[in-house]
Design an enzyme around this catalytic site. Structure first.
Site, PDB file in Angstrom:
ATOM      1  N   ASP A  18     -11.952  14.583 -14.197  1.00 44.75           N
ATOM      2  CA  ASP A  18     -12.954  13.832 -15.176  1.00 44.75           C
ATOM      3  C   ASP A  18     -12.318  13.620 -16.231  1.00 44.75           C
ATOM      4  O   ASP A  18     -11.082  13.675 -16.561  1.00 44.75           O
ATOM      5  CB  ASP A  18     -13.995  15.111 -15.503  1.00 44.75           C
ATOM      6  N   GLY A  51     -16.842   7.409 -22.244  1.00 44.52           N
ATOM      7  CA  GLY A  51     -18.064   6.613 -22.175  1.00 44.52           C
ATOM      8  C   GLY A  51     -18.004   5.656 -23.191  1.00 44.52           C
ATOM      9  O   GLY A  51     -19.078   4.652 -22.793  1.00 44.52           O
ATOM     10  N   CYS A  81     -17.174  12.438 -12.480  1.00 45.50           N
ATOM     11  CA  CYS A  81     -17.127  11.510 -13.779  1.00 45.50           C
ATOM     12  C   CYS A  81     -18.290  10.566 -13.361  1.00 45.50           C
ATOM     13  O   CYS A  81     -17.828   9.666 -12.720  1.00 45.50           O
ATOM     14  CB  CYS A  81     -15.840  11.320 -14.235  1.00 45.50           C
ATOM     15  N   ASN A  82     -19.332  10.726 -13.893  1.00 51.15           N
ATOM     16  CA  ASN A  82     -20.347   9.701 -13.631  1.00 51.15           C
ATOM     17  C   ASN A  82     -20.069   8.109 -14.193  1.00 51.15           C
ATOM     18  O   ASN A  82     -20.209   7.152 -13.776  1.00 51.15           O
ATOM     19  CB  ASN A  82     -21.745   9.877 -14.423  1.00 51.15           C
ATOM     20  N   THR A  83     -19.152   8.478 -15.145  1.00 47.15           N
ATOM     21  CA  THR A  83     -18.764   6.974 -15.781  1.00 47.15           C
ATOM     22  C   THR A  83     -17.935   6.155 -14.793  1.00 47.15           C
ATOM     23  O   THR A  83     -18.041   4.993 -14.754  1.00 47.15           O
ATOM     24  CB  THR A  83     -18.048   7.311 -17.250  1.00 47.15           C
ATOM     25  N   CYS A 192     -24.126  12.816 -17.003  1.00 44.86           N
ATOM     26  CA  CYS A 192     -22.686  12.967 -17.432  1.00 44.86           C
ATOM     27  C   CYS A 192     -22.429  14.445 -16.977  1.00 44.86           C
ATOM     28  O   CYS A 192     -23.087  15.325 -17.382  1.00 44.86           O
ATOM     29  CB  CYS A 192     -22.590  12.745 -18.953  1.00 44.86           C
ATOM     30  N   THR A 193     -21.155  14.923 -16.477  1.00 49.67           N
ATOM     31  CA  THR A 193     -20.739  16.170 -16.091  1.00 49.67           C
ATOM     32  C   THR A 193     -20.504  17.183 -17.092  1.00 49.67           C
ATOM     33  O   THR A 193     -20.470  18.250 -17.026  1.00 49.67           O
ATOM     34  CB  THR A 193     -19.686  15.940 -15.002  1.00 49.67           C
ATOM     35  N   HIS A 194     -20.275  16.406 -18.581  1.00 55.54           N
ATOM     36  CA  HIS A 194     -20.113  17.363 -19.685  1.00 55.54           C
ATOM     37  C   HIS A 194     -21.557  18.255 -19.968  1.00 55.54           C
ATOM     38  O   HIS A 194     -21.602  19.245 -20.576  1.00 55.54           O
ATOM     39  CB  HIS A 194     -19.961  16.586 -21.049  1.00 55.54           C
TER      40      HIS A 194
HETATM   41  N1  DGL Z   1     -18.141  13.536 -17.865  1.00 57.08           N
HETATM   42  C1  DGL Z   1     -18.201  11.982 -17.861  1.00 57.08           C
HETATM   43  C2  DGL Z   1     -19.316  11.564 -17.025  1.00 57.08           C
HETATM   44  O1  DGL Z   1     -19.600  12.082 -16.201  1.00 57.08           O
HETATM   45  C3  DGL Z   1     -17.377  11.261 -18.789  1.00 57.08           C
HETATM   46  C4  DGL Z   1     -17.798  11.411 -20.076  1.00 57.08           C
HETATM   47  C5  DGL Z   1     -16.994  10.606 -21.017  1.00 57.08           C
HETATM   48  O2  DGL Z   1     -15.836  10.979 -21.338  1.00 57.08           O
HETATM   49  O3  DGL Z   1     -17.488   9.967 -22.039  1.00 57.08           O
HETATM   50  O4  DGL Z   1     -19.668  10.591 -17.200  1.00 57.08           O
END
Ligand code: DGL
Length: 278
Positions: A18, A51, A81-83, A192-194
């Protein structure tokens, strides 16, 4: 293409990566379901957030990390990481044919099936909100449902700093969640995984009648399915060892990883740093 060292395939590690510590929300589901596996978790915290970065930069980082994981002999990789998924998954898969790449994406399909109000909210990074991947998901799985895409700038940085609660975090979360509730959303998708690390705050603001979906458990199940299908499941039932690599500050990232992962960890430096900030 880099060559993997000569490891017995089922005993090889699994790569999980990620932009930072967010993918730990996926790693914990993988570790829960497959406790005998040995994951290498890469937190690219030196380059977070993805992002808000140019898509070409995000793809270059993902390519770099995949090369390192391939060199480490990983038998499969989870894009936590969805992005990255939204911007680049097709290109990444094309570069590594035959290597299992399991990718997280926002849970639009289950949200569309669950909503009673006909309105769902997708909380995600700016890049994910604008990504072709999310547009495709909505077109394929949410016909007839109103999908509100809500970018949440600043949330990732908060989680990276370990600011998971308190008045400032509460206000930042309410600022993005309240408009979705006002528009009638009864399902919120954590895109988003965060964001699962902000779940208690999001849930408090949304209230008990709003469902909040995190696709991480489904990603872990998909990984198990792919490994089983390929004969790559580690036969060890438990006792897997998790290693952490990061491009961020070792002490600071180590502290946040330890807090979110729940045990003391000593991250190692991600080797081969070669991508300049845009
Ligand atoms: N955690 C990531 C996601 O799922 C990236 C977030 C980021 O770095 O902006 O999109």
């Amino acid at each position: 293409m880099t060559t993997a060292p000569d490891l017995a395939p089922a005993e090889a590690p699994i790569g999980v990566f990620d932009s930072g510590v967010g993918g730990l929300s996926v790693l914990r589901e993988i570790h829960r379901l497959l406790p005998g596996e040995d994951p290498i978790y890469v937190a690219d915290s030196g380059h977070a957030p993805y992002g808000d970065k140019p898509p070409a930069f995000v793809q270059a980082r993902a390519e770099h990390i995949l090369r390192q994981l391939r060199r480490a002999g990983c038998k499969a990789v989870v894009v936590a990481c969805n992005t990255v998924t939204g911007l680049s998954i097709q290109a990444l898969r094309a570069q590594h044919p035959g290597w299992p790449l399991v990718a997280i994406e926002p849970a639009v399909k289950p949200a569309a099936a669950l909503t009673r109000s006909g309105v769902i909210g997708v909380l995600a990074t700016r890049n994910t909100v604008a990504s072709p991947g999310l547009t495709r998901l909505i077109a394929e799985h949410a016909a007839g449902v109103q999908v509100l895409r809500q970018a949440c700038p600043g949330w990732v940085e908060r989680v990276e700093r370990g600011e998971l609660d308190g008045p400032d975090t509460e206000a930042a979360v309410a600022d993005r969640v309240q408009p979705l509730l006002d528009a009638g959303a009864d399902v919120l998708v954590l895109g988003c995984t965060h964001y699962p690390f902000l779940l208690p705050v999001i849930q408090r603001i949304a209230g008990p009648s709003v469902a909040i979906l995190d696709p991480a458990p489904a990603v872990a199940r998909e990984l198990a399915r792919r490994l089983t299908e390929a004969g790559l499941l580690n036969s060890r039932p438990r006792g897997g060892m998790v290693r952490f690599w990061t491009s961020g500050d070792l002490t600071q990232t180590g502290t946040v990883i330890a807090r979110l992962w729940g045990s003391d960890t000593q991250p190692e430096r991600l080797v081969g740093e070669n991508t300049a900030e845009p």
